[in-house]
Design an enzyme around this catalytic site. Structure first.
Site, PDB file in Angstrom:
ATOM      1  N   ASN A  25      42.144  38.941  38.301  1.00 31.23           N
ATOM      2  CA  ASN A  25      42.665  39.585  39.510  1.00 31.23           C
ATOM      3  C   ASN A  25      41.598  39.756  40.583  1.00 31.23           C
ATOM      4  O   ASN A  25      41.924  40.090  41.718  1.00 31.23           O
ATOM      5  CB  ASN A  25      43.301  40.936  39.182  1.00 31.23           C
ATOM      6  CG  ASN A  25      44.796  40.812  38.927  1.00 31.23           C
ATOM      7  OD1 ASN A  25      45.396  39.775  39.216  1.00 31.23           O
ATOM      8  ND2 ASN A  25      45.395  41.854  38.387  1.00 31.23           N
ATOM      9  N   TYR A  26      40.320  39.530  40.222  1.00 33.73           N
ATOM     10  CA  TYR A  26      39.278  39.474  41.242  1.00 33.73           C
ATOM     11  C   TYR A  26      38.916  38.011  41.428  1.00 33.73           C
ATOM     12  O   TYR A  26      37.776  37.583  41.249  1.00 33.73           O
ATOM     13  CB  TYR A  26      38.060  40.311  40.854  1.00 33.73           C
ATOM     14  CG  TYR A  26      38.345  41.797  40.803  1.00 33.73           C
ATOM     15  CD1 TYR A  26      39.411  42.335  41.525  1.00 33.73           C
ATOM     16  CD2 TYR A  26      37.549  42.669  40.061  1.00 33.73           C
ATOM     17  CE1 TYR A  26      39.686  43.694  41.487  1.00 33.73           C
ATOM     18  CE2 TYR A  26      37.820  44.030  40.031  1.00 33.73           C
ATOM     19  CZ  TYR A  26      38.889  44.536  40.746  1.00 33.73           C
ATOM     20  OH  TYR A  26      39.151  45.885  40.715  1.00 33.73           O
ATOM     21  N   ARG A  27      39.910  37.249  41.761  1.00 32.97           N
ATOM     22  CA  ARG A  27      39.806  35.784  41.809  1.00 32.97           C
ATOM     23  C   ARG A  27      38.548  35.331  42.546  1.00 32.97           C
ATOM     24  O   ARG A  27      38.251  35.787  43.640  1.00 32.97           O
ATOM     25  CB  ARG A  27      41.027  35.232  42.521  1.00 32.97           C
ATOM     26  CG  ARG A  27      40.962  33.740  42.746  1.00 32.97           C
ATOM     27  CD  ARG A  27      41.867  32.944  41.919  1.00 32.97           C
ATOM     28  NE  ARG A  27      43.211  33.470  41.898  1.00 32.97           N
ATOM     29  CZ  ARG A  27      44.039  33.271  40.873  1.00 32.97           C
ATOM     30  NH1 ARG A  27      43.645  32.586  39.825  1.00 32.97           N
ATOM     31  NH2 ARG A  27      45.253  33.771  40.907  1.00 32.97           N
TER      32      ARG A  27
END
Ligand SMILES: Cc1cc2nc3c(=O)[nH]c(=O)nc-3n(C[C@H](O)[C@H](O)[C@H](O)COP(=O)(O)OP(=O)(O)OC[C@H]3O[C@@H](n4cnc5c(N)ncnc54)[C@H](O)[C@@H]3O)c2cc1C
Ligand SMILES: *[C@@H]1O[C@H](CO)[C@@H](O)[C@H](O)[C@H]1NC(C)=O
Ligand SMILES: *[C@@H]1O[C@H](CO)[C@@H](O)[C@H](O)[C@H]1NC(C)=O
Ligand SMILES: *[C@@H]1O[C@H](CO)[C@@H](O)[C@H](O)[C@H]1NC(C)=O
Ligand SMILES: *[C@@H]1O[C@H](CO)[C@@H](O)[C@H](O)[C@H]1NC(C)=O
Ligand SMILES: *[C@@H]1O[C@H](CO)[C@@H](O)[C@H](O)[C@H]1NC(C)=O
Ligand SMILES: *[C@@H]1O[C@H](CO)[C@@H](O)[C@H](O)[C@H]1NC(C)=O
Length: 533
Positions: free
Chosen positions: A475-477
């Site tokens: 989700n912290y691509r």
């Protein structure tokens, strides 16, 4: 879930055909023509949810959910068509036509992807924007809820609090984040040590697969249901909605935010925090936000500020005695603490006044900025000299608006096995780091300076964080950690470079599921799970 009324449109065929002819110069006519055929024998109109660059609101619909200004420039690639479905039956035809005409689909829920993958692609593509797919149904008695993908976590919190002051949900902090991307990548917030990730609390889901079939947990089977809870939704289909288990929260929680500069022993306190934060009682969560500030009488010197931000699931007396026992060095006193309801704490952490909750329904962030981010996991405490090296990087010019966030693990996170869900970062981690650098509009031409700064920080951190793999949070691509080839069959070797960092050993099971449900690799992006078909 309530079903929406399906509108009828008698002149649909005429409208779509005439408009696709008008647009033919743009090369997406095949796709539009296909859609018009798909819908010609339906009573279900879609012309009012299809936007091409010729529609005057195309640009505003595209821009509305862009949450990183890095992807708003003229040179950023744009979709040929944006579709904002209002009913799930409108989605399978979009998938069929995209397949038939060789268009990629980017599904967008809240648009918070750090690298813009939900709305930017280098190959011809359409955006399936789920902004109008945002119904939430709370079953307070059953302590559960159905949440459609386009809903924001803020609106979920709002609807829960509307029904009960002692129910909550463990997801992220920024209210505008969409549940479509967030839950499918894990999703964490301040209740993580007590209740784990958002994905740990998902109990059912509805998804449309590559063949246009609408599946629920039972019909999709446990493999696919496992994969979409942390493996990233975009590789597997279009997630329509999640059913989640709500969790108990007390009537009163206590929050505090204490700031310490280097002159106030920030280095020693951050160092000490690493030994205790993951061992605290599960009701206590203390994260640290590190920033640079000016100091000295003339403000010309710089210092580091460590903000210790906390929620305790209980009243202030309980918190004070826990802190006295486990972290007396911080010097917490009653005056630092505020008791409030859980929903007020959501507003507090999001930076809003705690009196008015309506802001949780607003999909627009107060400030959208240019930024680049990265993540790390820490398994042994960083020595003080290691922290001091971070401070030196903070003193560089590009770091004026940099932020590092340390989020403690332990508690529930340590109890869930690494293979329970695709998200593998569980026991063995003291805490997670999020590295962020922001810059202003007038520096947009110089983005590379800032991106290079965060890459330098990331290299500097290497000896202090997880290794082989150097773990990262999907989700912290971060496309720096590796990307797929964008043409031809996706290379397994190349995909494992980033895949193992996000998923460790779970990557192989994700590939098996992908190969089963989408053998042709239709749902594909820079970091999609490859099919080995
Ligand atoms: C300001 C900000 C604050 C954040 N705070 C937190 C936080 O506190 N905790 C945390 O864990 N994360 C946080 N994040 C990260 C966030 O969890 C991820 O960016 C998440 O993927 C966003 O979901 P979205 O639906 O808004 O994004 P989108 O950009 O819409 O989607 C992200 C990815 O998921 C795919 N996707 C989206 N919807 C669907 C769907 N319905 N079906 C299939 N695939 C889909 C997209 O194609 C894309 O690949 C934050 C991000 C931002 C920008
Ligand atoms: C369309 O509507 C008509 C009349 O309302 C109905 O008889 C017909 O079955 C509908 N067709 C489809 C495909 O839903
Ligand atoms: C976009 O323009 C076409 C052609 O003018 C029109 O038929 C369609 O309804 C428009 N789409 C929306 C969402 O308004
Ligand atoms: C769909 O979303 C857009 C943008 O938020 C909004 O203007 C429009 O009214 C919505 N349509 C429906 C039917 O809810
Ligand atoms: C910092 O730590 C030192 C030594 O541990 C202590 O003497 C001093 O009082 C602390 N300073 C502050 C501002 O807390
Ligand atoms: C700035 O920092 C230097 C070195 O640490 C110190 O000698 C000086 O007194 C500081 N100046 C101010 C105004 O604080
Ligand atoms: C939503 O938030 C944005 C940004 O703070 C603000 O400009 C807008 O007025 C808000 N909308 C509503 C309806 O309050």
């Amino acid at each position: 879930m309530k079903t929406r009324s399906i509108s009828t449109l008698t002149f649909l065929l005429f409208v779509i055909l005439s408009w696709s002819r008008a647009a033919s110069a743009d090369g997406h006519e095949d796709f539009l023509e296909c859609l018009s055929h798909q819908f010609s024998n339906h009573n279900n109109s879609i012309s009012n949810v299809v936007y091409t660059p010729k529609n005057s609101s195309y640009s505003s619909i595209l821009a509305f959910s862009i949450q990183n200004l890095r992807f708003t420039s003229d040179s950023t690639s744009k979709p040929l068509v944006i579709i904002t479905p209002e009913h799930e039956t409108q989605i399978p035809p979009v998938i069929r036509c995209a397949k038939a005409t060789d268009m990629q689909i980017r599904t967008r829920s809240g648009g918070h992807d750090y690298e813009g993958l939900s709305y930017v692609s280098e190959v011809p593509y359409v955006i399936l924007d789920l902004i109008n797919f945002s119904e939430i149904t709370i079953e307070a008695k059953e302590k559960s809820a159905w949440v459609e993908s386009g809903a924001t976590i803020g609106s979920l919190y709002y609807r829960i609090a509307e029904k009960s002051p002692i129910l909550g949900f463990p997801a992220g902090i920024c209210p505008t984040v969409g549940v479509g991307g967030h839950f499918s990548g894990g999703g964490y917030g301040n209740l993580l040590r007590k209740y784990g990730l958002a994905a740990d609390n998902v109990i059912d889901a509805r998804i449309i697969d590559v063949n246009g079939r609408i599946l629920n947990r039972k019909s999709m089977g446990e493999d696919l249901f496992w994969a979409v809870r942390g493996g990233g939704g975009a590789s597997f289909g279009v997630i329509l909605a999640w059913k989640v288990q709500l969790v108990d929260v007390p009537y009163t929680v206590t929050v505090f935010r204490i700031q310490r500069t280097l002159e106030q022993n920030a280095t020693q306190l951050v160092h000490r925090w690493q030994y205790v934060a993951h061992k605290f009682d599960q009701d206590l969560f203390i994260s640290i936000t590190l920033t640079r500030a000016s100091s000295g009488q003339d403000g010309r010197n710089m210092t580091i500020v460590a903000s210790f931000t906390s929620i305790f699931l209980g009243e202030v007396d309980g918190l004070l005695s826990l802190m006295q026992e486990s972290f007396p060095e911080l010097g917490l006193v009653r005056e630092d603490c505020t008791e409030m309801s859980w929903i007020q704490s959501i507003l507090y952490f999001a930076g809003f006044p705690i009196e008015s909750r309506e802001v949780l329904l607003n999909r627009t962030q107060p400030i959208v900025r240019y930024f680049k981010a990265k993540s790390d996991y820490v398994q042994k405490p960083i020595p003080e000299y290691g922290l001091e090296g971070i401070w030196r990087l903070f003193y560089e010019a590009e770091a004026e608006e940099a932020v590092i966030i340390l989020s403690p693990y332990g508690g529930r996170m340590g109890e869930i096995s690494e293979s329970a869900l695709p998200f593998p970062h569980r026991a063995n981690n003291l805490y997670k780091i999020q590295h962020l650098v922001y810059w202003e509009e007038n520096e947009a031409q110089n983005s590379n300076r800032y991106i290079n700064w965060i890459r330098r920080l990331y290299s500097y951190m290497a000896p202090y964080v997880s290794m082989s793999p150097r773990a990262a949070y999907i989700n912290y691509r971060d496309l720096d950690i590796g990307v797929n080839n964008n043409e031809g069959k996706i290379s397994y070797a190349r995909a494992s470079i980033w895949g193992i960092k996000y998923f460790k050993n779970n990557f192989n099971r994700l590939i098996r599921v992908k190969t089963m449900v989408d053998p042709e690799n239709f749902f594909r992006n820079e970091q999609s799970i490859p099919s080995l078909h």
